[in-house]
Design a protein around this motif. Structure first.
Motif, PDB file in Angstrom:
ATOM      1  N   VAL A  49       6.414   3.434  -6.216  1.00  0.00           N
ATOM      2  CA  VAL A  49       5.608   4.567  -6.667  1.00  0.00           C
ATOM      3  C   VAL A  49       5.898   5.823  -5.842  1.00  0.00           C
ATOM      4  O   VAL A  49       5.703   6.952  -6.311  1.00  0.00           O
ATOM      5  CB  VAL A  49       4.100   4.222  -6.620  1.00  0.00           C
ATOM      6  N   MET A  50       6.412   5.653  -4.641  1.00  0.00           N
ATOM      7  CA  MET A  50       6.662   6.792  -3.760  1.00  0.00           C
ATOM      8  C   MET A  50       7.671   7.768  -4.370  1.00  0.00           C
ATOM      9  O   MET A  50       7.633   8.965  -4.095  1.00  0.00           O
ATOM     10  CB  MET A  50       7.119   6.298  -2.393  1.00  0.00           C
ATOM     11  N   ASP A  51       8.557   7.247  -5.209  1.00  0.00           N
ATOM     12  CA  ASP A  51       9.565   8.110  -5.856  1.00  0.00           C
ATOM     13  C   ASP A  51       8.952   9.076  -6.869  1.00  0.00           C
ATOM     14  O   ASP A  51       9.603  10.052  -7.256  1.00  0.00           O
ATOM     15  CB  ASP A  51      10.615   7.251  -6.567  1.00  0.00           C
ATOM     16  N   TYR A  52       7.722   8.807  -7.307  1.00  0.00           N
ATOM     17  CA  TYR A  52       7.091   9.602  -8.358  1.00  0.00           C
ATOM     18  C   TYR A  52       6.016  10.548  -7.824  1.00  0.00           C
ATOM     19  O   TYR A  52       5.369  11.232  -8.610  1.00  0.00           O
ATOM     20  CB  TYR A  52       6.475   8.674  -9.412  1.00  0.00           C
ATOM     21  N   LEU A  53       5.820  10.587  -6.518  1.00  0.00           N
ATOM     22  CA  LEU A  53       4.735  11.376  -5.939  1.00  0.00           C
ATOM     23  C   LEU A  53       5.231  12.743  -5.473  1.00  0.00           C
ATOM     24  O   LEU A  53       6.403  12.921  -5.153  1.00  0.00           O
ATOM     25  CB  LEU A  53       4.102  10.616  -4.765  1.00  0.00           C
ATOM     26  N   ASP A  54       4.301  13.695  -5.422  1.00  0.00           N
ATOM     27  CA  ASP A  54       4.639  15.051  -4.974  1.00  0.00           C
ATOM     28  C   ASP A  54       4.606  15.169  -3.458  1.00  0.00           C
ATOM     29  O   ASP A  54       5.386  15.916  -2.865  1.00  0.00           O
ATOM     30  CB  ASP A  54       3.661  16.062  -5.591  1.00  0.00           C
ATOM     31  N   GLU A  55       3.691  14.441  -2.829  1.00  0.00           N
ATOM     32  CA  GLU A  55       3.575  14.450  -1.372  1.00  0.00           C
ATOM     33  C   GLU A  55       3.192  13.051  -0.894  1.00  0.00           C
ATOM     34  O   GLU A  55       2.556  12.288  -1.632  1.00  0.00           O
ATOM     35  CB  GLU A  55       2.496  15.442  -0.903  1.00  0.00           C
ATOM     36  N   ILE A  56       3.562  12.743   0.337  1.00  0.00           N
ATOM     37  CA  ILE A  56       3.187  11.463   0.933  1.00  0.00           C
ATOM     38  C   ILE A  56       2.605  11.724   2.318  1.00  0.00           C
ATOM     39  O   ILE A  56       3.198  12.434   3.133  1.00  0.00           O
ATOM     40  CB  ILE A  56       4.397  10.504   1.035  1.00  0.00           C
ATOM     41  N   ASP A  57       1.433  11.190   2.554  1.00  0.00           N
ATOM     42  CA  ASP A  57       0.778  11.308   3.849  1.00  0.00           C
ATOM     43  C   ASP A  57       1.696  10.754   4.945  1.00  0.00           C
ATOM     44  O   ASP A  57       2.367   9.734   4.735  1.00  0.00           O
ATOM     45  CB  ASP A  57      -0.537  10.518   3.788  1.00  0.00           C
ATOM     46  N   PRO A  58       1.764  11.397   6.119  1.00  0.00           N
ATOM     47  CA  PRO A  58       2.675  10.939   7.177  1.00  0.00           C
ATOM     48  C   PRO A  58       2.481   9.475   7.583  1.00  0.00           C
ATOM     49  O   PRO A  58       3.451   8.770   7.872  1.00  0.00           O
ATOM     50  CB  PRO A  58       2.351  11.882   8.346  1.00  0.00           C
ATOM     51  N   TYR A  59       1.231   9.015   7.599  1.00  0.00           N
ATOM     52  CA  TYR A  59       0.976   7.613   7.949  1.00  0.00           C
ATOM     53  C   TYR A  59       1.573   6.675   6.900  1.00  0.00           C
ATOM     54  O   TYR A  59       2.209   5.675   7.233  1.00  0.00           O
ATOM     55  CB  TYR A  59      -0.530   7.382   8.089  1.00  0.00           C
ATOM     56  N   ALA A  60       1.381   6.994   5.613  1.00  0.00           N
ATOM     57  CA  ALA A  60       1.958   6.173   4.544  1.00  0.00           C
ATOM     58  C   ALA A  60       3.481   6.216   4.603  1.00  0.00           C
ATOM     59  O   ALA A  60       4.161   5.218   4.339  1.00  0.00           O
ATOM     60  CB  ALA A  60       1.461   6.652   3.181  1.00  0.00           C
ATOM     61  N   GLU A  61       4.018   7.379   4.951  1.00  0.00           N
ATOM     62  CA  GLU A  61       5.470   7.515   5.101  1.00  0.00           C
ATOM     63  C   GLU A  61       5.976   6.581   6.185  1.00  0.00           C
ATOM     64  O   GLU A  61       6.997   5.911   6.044  1.00  0.00           O
ATOM     65  CB  GLU A  61       5.809   8.967   5.458  1.00  0.00           C
ATOM     66  N   LYS A  62       5.240   6.510   7.275  1.00  0.00           N
ATOM     67  CA  LYS A  62       5.609   5.635   8.383  1.00  0.00           C
ATOM     68  C   LYS A  62       5.542   4.170   7.974  1.00  0.00           C
ATOM     69  O   LYS A  62       6.450   3.381   8.268  1.00  0.00           O
ATOM     70  CB  LYS A  62       4.683   5.888   9.579  1.00  0.00           C
ATOM     71  N   VAL A  63       4.469   3.811   7.289  1.00  0.00           N
ATOM     72  CA  VAL A  63       4.307   2.429   6.835  1.00  0.00           C
ATOM     73  C   VAL A  63       5.381   2.066   5.810  1.00  0.00           C
ATOM     74  O   VAL A  63       5.867   0.938   5.758  1.00  0.00           O
ATOM     75  CB  VAL A  63       2.895   2.215   6.238  1.00  0.00           C
ATOM     76  N   ILE A 105      -0.715  12.834  -4.327  1.00  0.00           N
ATOM     77  CA  ILE A 105      -0.488  12.640  -2.895  1.00  0.00           C
ATOM     78  C   ILE A 105      -0.717  11.168  -2.569  1.00  0.00           C
ATOM     79  O   ILE A 105      -1.758  10.602  -2.922  1.00  0.00           O
ATOM     80  CB  ILE A 105      -1.428  13.521  -2.060  1.00  0.00           C
ATOM     81  N   GLY A 106       0.253  10.542  -1.907  1.00  0.00           N
ATOM     82  CA  GLY A 106       0.191   9.114  -1.615  1.00  0.00           C
ATOM     83  C   GLY A 106      -0.346   8.810  -0.227  1.00  0.00           C
ATOM     84  O   GLY A 106       0.008   9.476   0.755  1.00  0.00           O
ATOM     85  N   TYR A 107      -1.198   7.795  -0.148  1.00  0.00           N
ATOM     86  CA  TYR A 107      -1.786   7.344   1.121  1.00  0.00           C
ATOM     87  C   TYR A 107      -1.668   5.826   1.218  1.00  0.00           C
ATOM     88  O   TYR A 107      -1.372   5.150   0.238  1.00  0.00           O
ATOM     89  CB  TYR A 107      -3.277   7.713   1.178  1.00  0.00           C
ATOM     90  N   ASN A 108      -1.934   5.302   2.405  1.00  0.00           N
ATOM     91  CA  ASN A 108      -1.997   3.847   2.583  1.00  0.00           C
ATOM     92  C   ASN A 108      -3.276   3.516   3.337  1.00  0.00           C
ATOM     93  O   ASN A 108      -3.455   3.942   4.478  1.00  0.00           O
ATOM     94  CB  ASN A 108      -0.783   3.333   3.351  1.00  0.00           C
ATOM     95  N   THR A 109      -4.169   2.769   2.686  1.00  0.00           N
ATOM     96  CA  THR A 109      -5.450   2.395   3.302  1.00  0.00           C
ATOM     97  C   THR A 109      -5.513   0.913   3.654  1.00  0.00           C
ATOM     98  O   THR A 109      -6.535   0.448   4.155  1.00  0.00           O
ATOM     99  CB  THR A 109      -6.638   2.745   2.380  1.00  0.00           C
ATOM    100  N   ASP A 110      -4.433   0.171   3.406  1.00  0.00           N
ATOM    101  CA  ASP A 110      -4.457  -1.283   3.616  1.00  0.00           C
ATOM    102  C   ASP A 110      -4.730  -1.668   5.067  1.00  0.00           C
ATOM    103  O   ASP A 110      -5.675  -2.397   5.372  1.00  0.00           O
ATOM    104  CB  ASP A 110      -3.136  -1.913   3.164  1.00  0.00           C
TER     105      ASP A 110
END
Length: 279
Positions: A69-83, A97-102
């Motif tokens: 899904v990251m390929d379809y997003l406009d922005e990715i939160d730095p933490y999600a990018e790291k994960v 905007i993509g995040y990771n809450t897991d």
């Protein structure tokens, strides 16, 4: 405002997310709906296009799309990018905007269940090196733990996660045998694989013969409610953490991102526990 939230994954129809998020909507006296978009891989692009046209306010992402899904997003939160994975998407000013809450959901579950546990003084062992382990590893490192080790059936895969560690915590990769032999050194043991999940609920990664008395043993599986690993941990004198807490708290963090509100998840946890025990 009438919110539209949802989940995309494959399979996804079995998900408890609609039930969880409806409770959060009711708790906050908000109007809205939570829809499941069960989407096969060949239909991913079209489904995401339809969701964007619908101006979905926010959605969750489950397997197998947390990376794709990251390929379809406009922005990715730095933490999600790291994960390296996204499980929550927010629509803001027309942008996804993509995040990771897991991982942070797991840590919140741990802290809510054992509030007197000072993670900065603890050593943890992660069992497994997949996507869930990756998120939990990153979240634990944010807590400035003394040590976070990773055990996996193939040690090389565990070693691949170590570059995520830019904290002061010590980290090493172990085989399952090495982890089993050295279990007494860990204050927290977290099982992140699918081993022991229904219908294969008699399996476990390895024995807990050397688990430290009073250690916390967690399993992120929530079906069955109490895995054989957690049963053994209880018998050995360890404290246990069930998997449904991570599911609820990662959902709570997603809901808070979408709505800007703060939800109370403790009562929902109790209801969810009863539901799972009934199943």
């Amino acid at each position: 405002m009438n919110y539209l939230f949802g989940l995309i994954g494959y399979p996804a129809k079995h998900s408890k997310s609609p039930w969880i998020h409806q409770h959060f909507l009711d708790q906050q006296s908000l109007h809205g709906a939570y829809q499941i978009w069960e989407t096969s891989p060949e239909g991913l692009k079209d489904t995401l296009s339809s969701m964007k046209k619908l101006a979905v306010d926010g959605f969750n992402v489950t397997v197998p799309y947390k990376e794709k899904v990251m390929d379809y997003l406009d922005e990715i939160d730095p933490y999600a990018e790291k994960v390296g994975a996204v499980n929550t998407v927010l629509l803001r000013d027309g942008k996804w905007i993509g995040y990771n809450t897991d991982g942070r959901g797991f840590v919140r579950s741990l802290q809510e269940t054992y509030p007197h546990t000072r993670l900065s003084e603890k050593k943890a062992l992660l069992i497994g090196a997949g996507g869930a382990a990756r998120g939990i590893y990153a979240a634990l490192l944010e807590e400035n733990m003394q040590r976070v080790d990773i055990a996996n059936r193939t040690k090389e895969r565990a070693e691949a996660l170590l570059p995520l560690n830019t904290s002061s915590a010590s980290s090493s990769a172990l085989s399952f045998q090495e982890a089993e032999d050295n279990l007494a050194k860990y204050d927290i043991v977290i099982q992140t694989t699918s081993v022991g999940m229904t219908p294969n609920d008699t399996a476990k990664p390895f024995a807990l013969n050397h688990v430290k008395d009073g250690a916390i043993v967690a399993d992120i599986i929530y079906k069955p409610f109490e895995t054989v690993l957690l049963q053994e941990a209880r018998e050995k004198g360890a404290n246990i953490l069930h998997g449904h807490g991570m599911l609820v708290y990662q959902a709570a963090l997603a809901f808070e991102l979408w709505t800007g509100t703060h939800v109370e998840a403790s009562q929902l946890l109790k209801e969810f526990e009863q539901q799972l025990k009934g199943d």
